[in-house]
Design a protein around this motif. Structure first.
Motif, PDB file in Angstrom:
ATOM      1  N   ILE A  12      -5.631   9.010  -6.121  1.00 50.73           N
ATOM      2  CA  ILE A  12      -5.514   7.594  -5.771  1.00 50.73           C
ATOM      3  C   ILE A  12      -4.307   6.966  -6.456  1.00 50.73           C
ATOM      4  O   ILE A  12      -3.548   6.204  -5.840  1.00 50.73           O
ATOM      5  CB  ILE A  12      -6.811   6.845  -6.148  1.00 50.73           C
ATOM      6  N   LEU A  45      -1.161   8.350  -4.587  1.00 57.08           N
ATOM      7  CA  LEU A  45      -1.063   7.845  -3.219  1.00 57.08           C
ATOM      8  C   LEU A  45      -0.728   6.365  -3.207  1.00 57.08           C
ATOM      9  O   LEU A  45       0.007   5.889  -2.330  1.00 57.08           O
ATOM     10  CB  LEU A  45      -2.381   8.099  -2.483  1.00 57.08           C
ATOM     11  N   THR A  46      -1.254   5.629  -4.181  1.00 57.23           N
ATOM     12  CA  THR A  46      -0.958   4.201  -4.262  1.00 57.23           C
ATOM     13  C   THR A  46       0.524   3.994  -4.524  1.00 57.23           C
ATOM     14  O   THR A  46       1.172   3.155  -3.882  1.00 57.23           O
ATOM     15  CB  THR A  46      -1.793   3.549  -5.380  1.00 57.23           C
ATOM     16  N   THR A 106       2.495   4.700  -1.447  1.00 54.88           N
ATOM     17  CA  THR A 106       2.339   3.613  -0.474  1.00 54.88           C
ATOM     18  C   THR A 106       3.250   2.447  -0.826  1.00 54.88           C
ATOM     19  O   THR A 106       3.890   1.843   0.045  1.00 54.88           O
ATOM     20  CB  THR A 106       0.870   3.143  -0.430  1.00 54.88           C
ATOM     21  N   ASN A 158       1.299   6.872   3.721  1.00 52.53           N
ATOM     22  CA  ASN A 158       0.045   7.386   3.157  1.00 52.53           C
ATOM     23  C   ASN A 158      -1.094   6.363   3.127  1.00 52.53           C
ATOM     24  O   ASN A 158      -2.051   6.528   2.367  1.00 52.53           O
ATOM     25  CB  ASN A 158       0.267   7.928   1.738  1.00 52.53           C
ATOM     26  N   ARG A 159      -1.022   5.296   3.928  1.00 55.27           N
ATOM     27  CA  ARG A 159      -2.062   4.277   3.893  1.00 55.27           C
ATOM     28  C   ARG A 159      -3.436   4.865   4.260  1.00 55.27           C
ATOM     29  O   ARG A 159      -4.419   4.629   3.564  1.00 55.27           O
ATOM     30  CB  ARG A 159      -1.689   3.148   4.854  1.00 55.27           C
ATOM     31  N   LEU A 180      -4.691   7.214   1.638  1.00 57.20           N
ATOM     32  CA  LEU A 180      -5.171   6.462   0.483  1.00 57.20           C
ATOM     33  C   LEU A 180      -6.572   5.915   0.747  1.00 57.20           C
ATOM     34  O   LEU A 180      -7.442   5.962  -0.130  1.00 57.20           O
ATOM     35  CB  LEU A 180      -4.205   5.320   0.152  1.00 57.20           C
TER      36      LEU A 180
END
Length: 265
Positions: free
Chosen positions: A188, A191-192, A195, A201-202, A205
């Motif tokens: 997380i 990926l955040t 983003t 990668n929305r 995520l």
């Protein structure tokens, strides 16, 4: 300046070798693969003062270093890959027996003709309980939207050099609950950041948030994950500060759950 072999053996082993200039002095540093515990990094690291900007290969032949050196990496084939250029400020935070070194780096990461801004605040626990790291983070976040990340300068440099390191935690499905929680949190966090930087990668995520929710029945963690999704996913360009604060709280909660788990977990 960061170094690797043409085959990028250090990258594949999640190691980093650099030479850093500090005024008129030089320091050679090797960091080898460690582990991430609820967002806190634990790695092997060696720092050696050296005479100039050239690699001292003799230092890499020390017995304790060779035990951690990537198996197939030829130290004689090392070459520059990218560089960082930044100013550093250092403070010492102390509360009773707890001592934390606070380091602020501001500058840029460069690879060939590409560059990316760098603004990184590192908290290193010198003495005391890891819990004080979260307390200091919460205090700092009231002043500025800090983003918890375990993405190193080296990883940013490799990305600029055209190499995208494999970062997915790939936790074994049969791993303990603690290992799965820690791995899901790292996913997380990364990926955040992807983003926010790339606008990508929305959906991945969103899936990672749901995956972390499924790993624990802790009500407080579930509430924080819902707040995180509400703050970040609809409009990441407008809600960075709110999402950053909640991600810090999520990391703190996962760390608490891991520290409270039975030893066989």
């Amino acid at each position: 300046q960061y170094f690797d072999t043409p085959q990028r053996d250090l990258l594949q082993a999640r190691a980093a070798l650099r030479i850093r200039r500090k005024g008129d002095t030089y320091e050679q540093t090797l960091k080898t693969r460690g582990r991430s515990e609820a967002g806190l990094q634990v790695r092997n690291e060696w720092n050696w003062p050296i005479a100039g900007p050239e690699l001292d290969h003799r230092l890499l032949q020390q017995e304790e270093v060779t035990r951690c050196w990537p198996e197939h990496a030829d130290s004689q084939a090392l070459e520059p890959v990218f560089s960082t250029d930044f100013n550093r400020l250092v403070w010492l935070w102390q509360d009773g027996e707890n001592r934390i070194e606070v380091v602020l780096d501001q500058g840029q990461v460069c690879a060939w003709d590409r560059q990316e801004p760098l603004c990184e605040l590192e908290l290193e626990l010198l003495d005391g309980s890891p819990q004080c790291l979260w307390a200091l983070l919460a205090e700092l976040q009231t002043q500025v939207p800090l983003w918890i990340s375990d993405v190193s300068k080296a990883e940013r440099g490799y990305r600029l050099a055209g190499v995208r390191p494999q970062w997915h935690s790939r936790v074994d499905p049969d791993a303990s609950e603690a290992e799965q929680l820690s791995g899901a949190l790292v996913d997380i966090q990364r990926l955040t950041e992807a983003t926010l930087w790339d606008g990508e990668n929305r959906r991945t995520l969103q899936a990672a948030v749901l995956g972390l929710q499924s790993l624990s029945d802790d009500a407080q963690l579930a509430e924080l994950l819902e707040a995180f999704a509400s703050a970040l996913l609809p409009r990441p360009d407008m809600q960075q500060r709110a999402a950053a604060e909640v991600l810090g709280q999520i990391s703190c909660r996962v760390w608490y759950l891991l520290s409270a788990a039975p030893a066989d977990h």
